[in-house]
Scaffold this active site. Structure first.
Site, PDB file in Angstrom:
ATOM      1  N   TRP A   1      38.638  16.467 -39.447  1.00 19.83           N
ATOM      2  CA  TRP A   1      37.255  15.837 -39.723  1.00 19.83           C
ATOM      3  C   TRP A   1      36.092  16.860 -39.989  1.00 19.83           C
ATOM      4  O   TRP A   1      35.556  16.563 -40.744  1.00 19.83           O
ATOM      5  CB  TRP A   1      36.896  15.337 -38.305  1.00 19.83           C
ATOM      6  CG  TRP A   1      37.919  13.922 -38.004  1.00 19.83           C
ATOM      7  CD1 TRP A   1      38.435  13.104 -38.966  1.00 19.83           C
ATOM      8  CD2 TRP A   1      38.675  13.639 -36.724  1.00 19.83           C
ATOM      9  NE1 TRP A   1      39.024  12.348 -38.180  1.00 19.83           N
ATOM     10  CE2 TRP A   1      39.370  12.696 -36.764  1.00 19.83           C
ATOM     11  CE3 TRP A   1      38.317  14.601 -35.458  1.00 19.83           C
ATOM     12  CZ2 TRP A   1      40.048  11.744 -35.651  1.00 19.83           C
ATOM     13  CZ3 TRP A   1      39.129  13.862 -34.214  1.00 19.83           C
ATOM     14  CH2 TRP A   1      40.055  12.544 -34.412  1.00 19.83           C
TER      15      TRP A   1
ATOM     16  N   TYR B   1      44.814  18.180 -34.129  1.00 22.58           N
ATOM     17  CA  TYR B   1      45.228  17.050 -33.586  1.00 22.58           C
ATOM     18  C   TYR B   1      46.658  16.787 -34.082  1.00 22.58           C
ATOM     19  O   TYR B   1      46.827  16.861 -35.143  1.00 22.58           O
ATOM     20  CB  TYR B   1      44.335  15.849 -33.797  1.00 22.58           C
ATOM     21  CG  TYR B   1      43.062  15.678 -33.127  1.00 22.58           C
ATOM     22  CD1 TYR B   1      41.995  16.624 -33.438  1.00 22.58           C
ATOM     23  CD2 TYR B   1      42.877  14.946 -31.959  1.00 22.58           C
ATOM     24  CE1 TYR B   1      40.783  16.375 -32.558  1.00 22.58           C
ATOM     25  CE2 TYR B   1      41.920  14.799 -31.260  1.00 22.58           C
ATOM     26  CZ  TYR B   1      40.751  15.598 -31.556  1.00 22.58           C
ATOM     27  OH  TYR B   1      39.437  15.574 -30.779  1.00 22.58           O
TER      28      TYR B   1
ATOM     29  N   HIS C   1      46.929  20.121 -30.721  1.00 20.01           N
ATOM     30  CA  HIS C   1      45.653  19.057 -29.851  1.00 20.01           C
ATOM     31  C   HIS C   1      46.445  17.716 -29.563  1.00 20.01           C
ATOM     32  O   HIS C   1      45.909  16.869 -30.072  1.00 20.01           O
ATOM     33  CB  HIS C   1      44.643  19.243 -30.631  1.00 20.01           C
ATOM     34  CG  HIS C   1      43.276  18.719 -29.988  1.00 20.01           C
ATOM     35  ND1 HIS C   1      42.764  19.841 -29.203  1.00 20.01           N
ATOM     36  CD2 HIS C   1      42.779  17.586 -29.650  1.00 20.01           C
ATOM     37  CE1 HIS C   1      41.505  19.244 -28.485  1.00 20.01           C
ATOM     38  NE2 HIS C   1      41.487  17.897 -28.862  1.00 20.01           N
TER      39      HIS C   1
ATOM     40  N   GLU D   1      45.868  18.377 -24.061  1.00 22.94           N
ATOM     41  CA  GLU D   1      45.783  17.475 -22.902  1.00 22.94           C
ATOM     42  C   GLU D   1      46.694  16.688 -22.721  1.00 22.94           C
ATOM     43  O   GLU D   1      46.701  15.203 -23.053  1.00 22.94           O
ATOM     44  CB  GLU D   1      44.295  16.860 -22.935  1.00 22.94           C
ATOM     45  CG  GLU D   1      43.113  17.805 -22.816  1.00 22.94           C
ATOM     46  CD  GLU D   1      41.816  16.980 -22.766  1.00 22.94           C
ATOM     47  OE1 GLU D   1      41.600  16.069 -22.830  1.00 22.94           O
ATOM     48  OE2 GLU D   1      40.930  17.871 -22.684  1.00 22.94           O
TER      49      GLU D   1
ATOM     50  N   GLU E   1      39.180  24.497 -23.159  1.00 26.54           N
ATOM     51  CA  GLU E   1      38.031  23.639 -23.650  1.00 26.54           C
ATOM     52  C   GLU E   1      37.087  22.952 -22.422  1.00 26.54           C
ATOM     53  O   GLU E   1      37.559  22.691 -21.247  1.00 26.54           O
ATOM     54  CB  GLU E   1      38.748  22.453 -24.021  1.00 26.54           C
ATOM     55  CG  GLU E   1      37.949  21.395 -24.990  1.00 26.54           C
ATOM     56  CD  GLU E   1      38.723  20.204 -25.486  1.00 26.54           C
ATOM     57  OE1 GLU E   1      39.625  20.155 -26.104  1.00 26.54           O
ATOM     58  OE2 GLU E   1      38.330  19.039 -24.850  1.00 26.54           O
TER      59      GLU E   1
ATOM     60  N   ALA F   1      33.067  13.163 -20.078  1.00 27.76           N
ATOM     61  CA  ALA F   1      34.319  13.476 -20.564  1.00 27.76           C
ATOM     62  C   ALA F   1      34.542  12.743 -22.123  1.00 27.76           C
ATOM     63  O   ALA F   1      35.376  13.004 -22.760  1.00 27.76           O
ATOM     64  CB  ALA F   1      35.131  13.059 -19.632  1.00 27.76           C
ATOM     65  N   SER F   2      33.394  11.884 -22.484  1.00 19.80           N
ATOM     66  CA  SER F   2      33.747  11.249 -23.846  1.00 19.80           C
ATOM     67  C   SER F   2      33.348  12.296 -24.762  1.00 19.80           C
ATOM     68  O   SER F   2      33.483  12.056 -25.908  1.00 19.80           O
ATOM     69  CB  SER F   2      32.717  10.013 -23.790  1.00 19.80           C
ATOM     70  OG  SER F   2      31.461  10.344 -23.904  1.00 19.80           O
TER      71      SER F   2
ATOM     72  N   TRP G   1      33.584  23.349 -26.360  1.00 22.47           N
ATOM     73  CA  TRP G   1      34.128  22.271 -27.385  1.00 22.47           C
ATOM     74  C   TRP G   1      32.600  21.796 -27.875  1.00 22.47           C
ATOM     75  O   TRP G   1      31.624  21.493 -27.003  1.00 22.47           O
ATOM     76  CB  TRP G   1      34.690  21.066 -26.511  1.00 22.47           C
ATOM     77  CG  TRP G   1      35.102  19.927 -27.558  1.00 22.47           C
ATOM     78  CD1 TRP G   1      34.242  18.912 -27.837  1.00 22.47           C
ATOM     79  CD2 TRP G   1      36.078  19.805 -28.313  1.00 22.47           C
ATOM     80  NE1 TRP G   1      34.866  17.844 -28.640  1.00 22.47           N
ATOM     81  CE2 TRP G   1      36.160  18.477 -29.099  1.00 22.47           C
ATOM     82  CE3 TRP G   1      37.328  20.668 -28.829  1.00 22.47           C
ATOM     83  CZ2 TRP G   1      37.008  17.900 -30.067  1.00 22.47           C
ATOM     84  CZ3 TRP G   1      38.177  20.356 -29.927  1.00 22.47           C
ATOM     85  CH2 TRP G   1      37.962  18.943 -30.408  1.00 22.47           C
TER      86      TRP G   1
ATOM     87  N   LYS H   1      28.161  16.939 -35.254  1.00 21.06           N
ATOM     88  CA  LYS H   1      28.488  15.548 -35.028  1.00 21.06           C
ATOM     89  C   LYS H   1      27.360  14.857 -34.045  1.00 21.06           C
ATOM     90  O   LYS H   1      26.852  15.924 -33.053  1.00 21.06           O
ATOM     91  CB  LYS H   1      30.022  15.066 -34.527  1.00 21.06           C
ATOM     92  CG  LYS H   1      30.221  13.887 -34.458  1.00 21.06           C
ATOM     93  CD  LYS H   1      31.636  13.475 -34.051  1.00 21.06           C
ATOM     94  CE  LYS H   1      31.833  12.125 -33.736  1.00 21.06           C
ATOM     95  NZ  LYS H   1      33.245  11.705 -33.482  1.00 21.06           N
TER      96      LYS H   1
HETATM   97  C1  IDC Z   1      36.536  14.021 -28.971  1.00 22.85           C
HETATM   98  C2  IDC Z   1      35.579  14.342 -30.062  1.00 22.85           C
HETATM   99  C3  IDC Z   1      35.039  12.949 -30.523  1.00 22.85           C
HETATM  100  C4  IDC Z   1      36.497  12.459 -31.277  1.00 22.85           C
HETATM  101  C5  IDC Z   1      37.334  11.978 -30.198  1.00 22.85           C
HETATM  102  C6  IDC Z   1      38.610  11.775 -30.839  1.00 22.85           C
HETATM  103  O1  IDC Z   1      34.286  14.930 -29.359  1.00 22.85           O
HETATM  104  O2  IDC Z   1      34.069  13.356 -31.641  1.00 22.85           O
HETATM  105  O3  IDC Z   1      35.932  11.186 -31.597  1.00 22.85           O
HETATM  106  O4  IDC Z   1      37.718  13.348 -29.585  1.00 22.85           O
HETATM  107  O5  IDC Z   1      39.576  11.179 -29.857  1.00 22.85           O
HETATM  108  C7  IDC Z   1      38.637  16.006 -24.828  1.00 22.85           C
HETATM  109  C8  IDC Z   1      39.673  16.171 -26.111  1.00 22.85           C
HETATM  110  C9  IDC Z   1      38.731  16.336 -27.440  1.00 22.85           C
HETATM  111  C10 IDC Z   1      37.768  15.149 -27.343  1.00 22.85           C
HETATM  112  C11 IDC Z   1      36.612  15.563 -26.029  1.00 22.85           C
HETATM  113  C12 IDC Z   1      35.646  14.550 -25.882  1.00 22.85           C
HETATM  114  O6  IDC Z   1      40.121  17.381 -25.808  1.00 22.85           O
HETATM  115  O7  IDC Z   1      39.635  15.960 -28.363  1.00 22.85           O
HETATM  116  O8  IDC Z   1      37.043  15.292 -28.354  1.00 22.85           O
HETATM  117  N1  IDC Z   1      37.435  15.520 -24.747  1.00 22.85           N
HETATM  118  O9  IDC Z   1      35.967  13.316 -25.703  1.00 22.85           O
HETATM  119  N2  IDC Z   1      39.218  16.058 -23.507  1.00 22.85           N
HETATM  120  C13 IDC Z   1      38.057  15.775 -22.738  1.00 22.85           C
HETATM  121  C14 IDC Z   1      37.052  15.453 -23.394  1.00 22.85           C
END
Ligand code: IDC
Length: 324
Positions: free
Chosen positions: A65, A91, A125, A163, A251, A257-258, A285, A290
């Protein structure tokens, strides 16, 4: 005559400057020049002299991305801010952009980090694919290629499952997967550190500590997002560390967590204090602009490199204080 003397003096000055600039003391050492190959000793990552060191890193977003941030100027600006490690997140799920076509992007990232004397984490990932076994065959091919290609370098770390989540356990799924992938990597690369994910989105380091792997130079992953993960997860870290498990936070962010939502600086501060107490490294991270709170670059910033502290987002600015 005077002109001759001036010429000789200029020459002497030039030679002296040359010597000074090229002497190892005068050249600012890069992180890898300072620490050399890393290994695991007891609960910690140590440098080539056996001294505990802390990785301080930034992670790319998914390179499918945001490939534009995989460039030398970008990495260099983070190095200037005190970052010694770059994590390249590929990913593993095709729906999240996985393609073997991205391997050359990973190669590029490794090359820039290496030229800059930085450590580089090659991150498989897994996320929406939940169980690392889902794409185990592809993972094996992936690590065979990368360990085969970079086995001689001293700045590579392999993260074999970002994860694990869903209906996945340490004993039935992650541990057997890790044993297989570690074997694949060790056929080629005998020494560099391998980072292993833990259950529940890499939170259950306490569970991994009950039956750790037996190979050398392994660290276990704990991930946190400070606004969601608080004392309960910090306790898991304390338990694991006290049991002797070497942990790396490969990370984290200080939002929820979103990857979005408001920042929780008070929880984040507790995390950083705990990590510094244990000398555990941490990787933030994510390097992108974005429009979400975990992005380290301000969303209004259109540059893809040569970042200054002023270009960082609110999360970026707060985290950057811990780099120096
Ligand atoms: C998130 C990105 C987001 C993307 C999403 C895809 O920030 O922009 O749309 O992934 O699924 C994790 C993950 C990491 C996540 C991040 C936030 O390792 O890939 O990235 N997160 O959700 N684990 C906990 C939080």
């Amino acid at each position: 005559m005077k002109r001759k003397i001036r010429l000789v003096m200029t020459l002497c000055f030039a030679v002296l400057m040359g010597v000074l600039l090229w002497s190892p003391q005068a050249r600012a050492a890069t992180p890898v020049q300072k620490w050399g190959r890393l290994s695991v000793s007891g609960t910690n990552i140590v440098n080539q002299k056996g001294k505990k060191v802390q990785l301080k890193g930034v992670s790319t977003h998914g390179i499918a991305w945001f490939p534009q941030y995989v460039n030398k100027s970008c990495f260099k600006s983070f190095r200037k801010m005190g970052v010694n490690t770059i994590r390249l997140a590929l990913y593993s799920n095709p729906a999240d952009g996985f393609s073997t076509g991205l391997y050359s992007k990973v190669d590029e990232g490794i090359r820039y980090a290496t030229e800059l004397g930085m450590y580089v984490i090659v991150d498989w990932h897994i996320l929406n694919d939940g169980n690392p076994k889902t794409h185990q065959k592809q993972a094996k091919k992936f690590f065979k290629r990368f360990a085969g290609k970079y086995k001689k370098q001293n700045n590579i770390l392999y993260e074999i499952c970002n994860e694990p989540n869903g209906n996945v356990t340490w004993k039935k799924d992650i541990r057997p997967y890790a044993n297989k992938i570690i074997k694949t990597i060790r056929k080629y690369d005998k020494k560099n550190i391998i980072i292993v994910g833990t259950p529940t989105w890499s939170q259950d380091v306490d569970v991994a500590a009950e039956s750790p792997l037996t190979q050398k130079n392994i660290v276990y992953t704990l991930h946190f997002y400070a606004a969601t993960h608080k004392d309960d997860i910090r306790n898991k870290l304390k338990i694991a560390y006290q049991k002797g498990l070497p942990v790396l936070v490969s990370e984290f962010s200080i939002c929820d967590a979103s990857g979005n939502g408001s920042l929780d600086k008070s929880s984040a501060k507790k995390w950083m204090k705990l990590l510094n107490k244990y000398k555990i490294g941490y990787v933030a991270w994510n390097v992108s602009n974005k429009n979400e709170s975990s992005s380290l670059i301000q969303s209004s910033c259109q540059k893809t490199g040569d970042f200054k502290k002023g270009n960082l987002s609110a999360a970026g600015k707060w985290i950057a204080k811990w780099w120096k």
